[in-house]
Design a protein around this motif. Structure first.
Motif, PDB file in Angstrom:
ATOM      1  N   TYR A 111       1.791  -1.811 -16.939  1.00 30.40           N
ATOM      2  CA  TYR A 111       0.865  -1.970 -15.710  1.00 30.40           C
ATOM      3  C   TYR A 111       0.203  -0.592 -15.503  1.00 30.40           C
ATOM      4  O   TYR A 111       0.022  -0.027 -14.417  1.00 30.40           O
ATOM      5  N   ARG A 112      -0.296   0.176 -16.735  1.00 27.35           N
ATOM      6  CA  ARG A 112      -1.081   1.266 -16.521  1.00 27.35           C
ATOM      7  C   ARG A 112      -2.557   0.993 -15.702  1.00 27.35           C
ATOM      8  O   ARG A 112      -3.021   1.911 -15.120  1.00 27.35           O
ATOM      9  N   PRO A 115      -1.610   0.841 -11.490  1.00 24.35           N
ATOM     10  CA  PRO A 115      -0.588   1.925 -11.070  1.00 24.35           C
ATOM     11  C   PRO A 115       0.203   1.629  -9.790  1.00 24.35           C
ATOM     12  O   PRO A 115       1.507   2.220  -9.939  1.00 24.35           O
ATOM     13  N   LEU A 116      -0.027   1.152  -8.910  1.00 28.62           N
ATOM     14  CA  LEU A 116       0.541   0.683  -7.884  1.00 28.62           C
ATOM     15  C   LEU A 116       1.944  -0.108  -8.029  1.00 28.62           C
ATOM     16  O   LEU A 116       2.975   0.033  -7.589  1.00 28.62           O
ATOM     17  N   GLY A 118       3.774   0.158 -10.586  1.00 32.48           N
ATOM     18  CA  GLY A 118       4.765   1.284 -11.095  1.00 32.48           C
ATOM     19  C   GLY A 118       5.602   2.137 -10.174  1.00 32.48           C
ATOM     20  O   GLY A 118       6.469   2.707 -10.338  1.00 32.48           O
ATOM     21  N   ARG A 119       4.919   2.429  -8.992  1.00 30.05           N
ATOM     22  CA  ARG A 119       5.325   3.246  -8.139  1.00 30.05           C
ATOM     23  C   ARG A 119       5.770   2.453  -6.661  1.00 30.05           C
ATOM     24  O   ARG A 119       6.150   3.137  -5.472  1.00 30.05           O
ATOM     25  N   MET A 120       5.630   1.127  -6.716  1.00 29.19           N
ATOM     26  CA  MET A 120       5.934   0.155  -5.604  1.00 29.19           C
ATOM     27  C   MET A 120       7.399   0.397  -5.203  1.00 29.19           C
ATOM     28  O   MET A 120       8.332   0.462  -5.985  1.00 29.19           O
ATOM     29  N   GLY A 121       7.841   0.372  -3.682  1.00 24.27           N
ATOM     30  CA  GLY A 121       9.261   0.500  -3.368  1.00 24.27           C
ATOM     31  C   GLY A 121       9.786  -0.978  -3.434  1.00 24.27           C
ATOM     32  O   GLY A 121       9.465  -1.731  -3.923  1.00 24.27           O
ATOM     33  N   SER A 150       2.084   2.358   2.868  1.00 20.69           N
ATOM     34  CA  SER A 150       1.578   2.730   1.321  1.00 20.69           C
ATOM     35  C   SER A 150       2.407   2.069   0.135  1.00 20.69           C
ATOM     36  O   SER A 150       2.018   2.334  -0.665  1.00 20.69           O
ATOM     37  N   GLN A 151       3.147   1.064   0.527  1.00 23.33           N
ATOM     38  CA  GLN A 151       3.944   0.178  -0.405  1.00 23.33           C
ATOM     39  C   GLN A 151       5.045   1.026  -1.263  1.00 23.33           C
ATOM     40  O   GLN A 151       5.577   0.395  -2.023  1.00 23.33           O
ATOM     41  N   GLU A 152       5.223   2.332  -0.765  1.00 27.31           N
ATOM     42  CA  GLU A 152       6.429   3.033  -1.352  1.00 27.31           C
ATOM     43  C   GLU A 152       7.598   2.948  -0.794  1.00 27.31           C
ATOM     44  O   GLU A 152       8.659   3.100  -1.827  1.00 27.31           O
TER      45      GLU A 152
END
Length: 261
Positions: A111-112, A115-116, A118-121, A150-152
């Motif tokens: 998923y480069r 990027p979201l 890769g860091r999603m909560g 923020s989705q995190e």
């Protein structure tokens, strides 16, 4: 829009049409819909959702689809059809009036370009969404609604369901996240799940622009349960005071100043 409930309802409606069938995709926008030639003819093995993304698991690749603000599937072509998905002999038309939808075809798990992902909560309707993890995410000075978007801290929330969950929990959207007490955080944790579960059960929210509809053309019904979102100036269903609309981090927020502290 669409947010987690709308994307999840779309996933459930597409699942029996797509899985086990070869995928053929046609469009004329290689900038927005990237690498789709790699997916042609590959069988759909599964269809998952991650936050607001749909992920088609194919034989050798993954097709990742973000519906954007106005994207969705229709059984018939429309003036805003941007791409045609064919699952075997079954065509579905991806319509997107504002053209914010995106498609990527990638190697599985790569998923480069997105990027979201890769860091999603954690997914709020899954066991991965725990109170302990949520309490840790709230230790920031960011306004609570900004943090939710923020989705995190949690995946899939947007304007509608963040507003509705905060109202149910009795919390102002501009409260710094780190100021929530344990009891307030627990109320919000429960409210997020309850609001999303009900919205999925009712087919999501179809707003006045009718941009979102389920793939079979049916409208959602959760908009009839909105208590603050889109109701600026109208009476609060709890106290009767006027609902306010403010700008917060470049986004709108709706809340009742009498019921949310």
């Amino acid at each position: 829009m669409p947010e987690l409930p709308e994307v999840e309802v779309t996933r459930r409606k597409l699942l029996p049409l797509a899985v086990g069938r070869p995928l053929f995709l046609s469009h004329q926008d290689p900038f927005r819909y990237r690498g789709t030639e790699k997916a042609q003819g590959e069988k759909v093995l599964d269809l998952r959702r991650r936050g607001k993304y749909l992920i088609f698991a194919l034989e050798r690749h993954e097709l990742v689809l973000h519906l954007g603000m106005t994207g969705g599937f229709r059984r018939e072509e429309t003036p805003h059809t941007r791409a045609v998905f064919r699952f075997g002999d079954t065509p579905l038309y991806f319509t997107d009036p504002r053209r914010f939808g995106r498609i990527w075809v990638v190697d599985p798990g790569d998923y480069r370009e997105i990027p979201l992902l890769g860091r999603m909560g954690p997914e709020p309707l899954s066991p991965a969404f725990t109170l302990e993890g949520f309490l840790e995410a709230l230790r920031r000075k960011t306004p609570i609604k900004t943090l939710l978007l923020s989705q995190e801290a949690v995946a899939g929330l947007g304007n509608i369901y963040a507003d509705e969950a905060l109202f149910q929990a009795g919390l102002r959207p501009d409260r710094p996240a780190h100021t929530l007490s344990q009891a307030e955080a627990e109320r919000l944790f429960a409210a997020i799940r309850e609001v999303l579960e009900e919205a999925v059960r009712l087919g999501g929210s179809t707003l006045k622009d009718a941009a979102y509809r389920q793939p079979d053309g049916e409208a959602g019904a959760y908009q009839e349960r909105h208590r603050v979102y889109g109701r600026a100036g109208r009476p609060c269903p709890r106290c009767g005071g006027p609902i306010l609309r403010v700008r917060l981090g470049g986004r709108s927020a709706h809340f009742c100043p009498g019921c949310q502290a």
